[in-house]
Design an enzyme around this catalytic site. Structure first.
Site, PDB file in Angstrom:
ATOM      1  N   LYS A 100       0.849  -1.202   0.000  1.00 56.10           N
ATOM      2  CA  LYS A 100       0.000   0.000   0.000  1.00 56.10           C
ATOM      3  C   LYS A 100       0.884   1.251   0.000  1.00 56.10           C
ATOM      4  O   LYS A 100       2.009   1.206   0.499  1.00 56.10           O
ATOM      5  CB  LYS A 100      -0.878   0.008   1.269  1.00 56.10           C
TER       6      LYS A 100
ATOM      7  N   HIS B 175      13.095  -2.415  -2.245  1.00 50.22           N
ATOM      8  CA  HIS B 175      12.516  -2.568  -3.583  1.00 50.22           C
ATOM      9  C   HIS B 175      13.435  -3.489  -4.398  1.00 50.22           C
ATOM     10  O   HIS B 175      14.666  -3.326  -4.364  1.00 50.22           O
ATOM     11  CB  HIS B 175      12.379  -1.197  -4.274  1.00 50.22           C
TER      12      HIS B 175
ATOM     13  N   ASN C  40      12.076   1.449   2.878  1.00 49.42           N
ATOM     14  CA  ASN C  40      11.408   0.469   2.009  1.00 49.42           C
ATOM     15  C   ASN C  40      12.461  -0.331   1.246  1.00 49.42           C
ATOM     16  O   ASN C  40      13.522   0.190   0.909  1.00 49.42           O
ATOM     17  CB  ASN C  40      10.500   1.210   1.010  1.00 49.42           C
TER      18      ASN C  40
ATOM     19  N   ASP D 244       8.709   4.946  -4.443  1.00 50.73           N
ATOM     20  CA  ASP D 244      10.096   4.458  -4.665  1.00 50.73           C
ATOM     21  C   ASP D 244      11.037   5.595  -5.060  1.00 50.73           C
ATOM     22  O   ASP D 244      11.983   5.412  -5.831  1.00 50.73           O
ATOM     23  CB  ASP D 244      10.118   3.386  -5.775  1.00 50.73           C
TER      24      ASP D 244
HETATM   25  C1  GRF Z   1       9.989  -9.042  -2.426  1.00 52.96           C
HETATM   26  O1  GRF Z   1      10.511  -9.106  -3.746  1.00 52.96           O
HETATM   27  C2  GRF Z   1       9.859  -7.591  -2.033  1.00 52.96           C
HETATM   28  O2  GRF Z   1      10.875  -6.768  -2.565  1.00 52.96           O
HETATM   29  C3  GRF Z   1       8.574  -7.237  -2.662  1.00 52.96           C
HETATM   30  O3  GRF Z   1       7.744  -8.335  -2.306  1.00 52.96           O
HETATM   31  C4  GRF Z   1       8.537  -9.531  -2.418  1.00 52.96           C
HETATM   32  C5  GRF Z   1       8.233 -10.460  -1.290  1.00 52.96           C
HETATM   33  O4  GRF Z   1       8.656  -9.891  -0.105  1.00 52.96           O
HETATM   34  N1  GRF Z   1       8.095  -5.977  -2.227  1.00 52.96           N
HETATM   35  P1  GRF Z   1       8.413 -10.672   1.287  1.00 52.96           P
HETATM   36  O5  GRF Z   1       8.842 -12.104   1.064  1.00 52.96           O
HETATM   37  O6  GRF Z   1       6.937 -10.571   1.585  1.00 52.96           O
HETATM   38  O7  GRF Z   1       9.267  -9.964   2.268  1.00 52.96           O
END
Ligand code: GRF
Length: 200
Positions: free
Chosen positions: A96, A114, A112, A155
């Site tokens: 979100k 990314h 964050n 981002d």
């Molecule tokens: C990851 O690639 C993260 O960068 C993206 O969601 C994917 C899963 O993240 N935002 P997680 O396993 O829920 O931490």
């Protein structure tokens, strides 16, 4: 504001492997002076919630279902962040966009992760597997992960850490995603440690 203990709230939406990396690092004492004391998910079904519960971390859900109005949802989120006495917010697979209300309340205290080398393959529409599909489609020879401060853009905040990851011949979006994810875990831990040291 120097403190002797940094309370970290992690915002999640999905599997929570980045959250798990932070839980493991704090439990191993790799991030001295910090503790994850709240996990807030945007979804009731996020496995990240189970990961938190297994480690005795208080969790809650602030979902679009319960709060269809963006402003009301962000007000509820701010209330939960304050209840948790949050010093640092980590977005770990959080899907979100935070409102200016929250960004202002936690200036330079929201980070964050990314899964690309920002400013490439980021912003609106570039999240999860879609990032890696675009990197493969563009024939890139390298990708990577970025940890940045969150500002009012998507981002676009100041970069804290970035690390490159090779794109290998025959890579699929899935195989690239898995390789980048390992780097995400690594730089998220080191970035949180760096920001915590600045806040202590
Ligand atoms: C990851 O690639 C993260 O960068 C993206 O969601 C994917 C899963 O993240 N935002 P997680 O396993 O829920 O931490």
């Amino acid at each position: 504001m120097a403190k002797d203990k940094i309370n970290i709230t992690v915002l999640v939406s999905g599997g929570g492997t980045n959250l798990q990396a932070l839980i493991d690092a704090t439990e191993k004492g790799e991030i001295p002076g910090a503790a994850i004391n709240r996990i807030i998910s945007s979804s009731y079904s996020a496995y990240a919630l189970e990961r938190g519960k297994k480690h005795g971390i208080e969790t809650c859900v602030v979902s679009g279902k319960d709060y269809p109005d963006e402003n009301e949802r962000n007000e509820k989120l701010l209330e939960e962040l304050r209840n948790a006495k949050t010093d640092l917010i980590v977005l770990a697979g959080y899907m979100k966009v935070l409102s200016p209300l929250i960004i202002k309340a936690y200036e330079r205290r929201i980070i964050n992760i990314h899964p690309s080398l920002i400013p490439k393959y980021c912003g609106k529409g570039f999240y999860g597997i879609r990032v890696h599909e675009a990197v493969i489609a563009a024939g890139e020879k390298e990708s990577g992960a970025t940890v940045h401060f969150v500002d009012e853009g998507v981002d676009t905040g100041e970069i804290i850490t970035q690390k490159k990851v090779p794109v290998l011949p025959g890579d699929t979006a899935e195989s690239l995603a898995a390789r980048v994810l390992e780097t995400e875990h690594e730089i998220l831990k080191s970035s949180v440690k760096k920001v915590v040291e600045e806040l202590l």
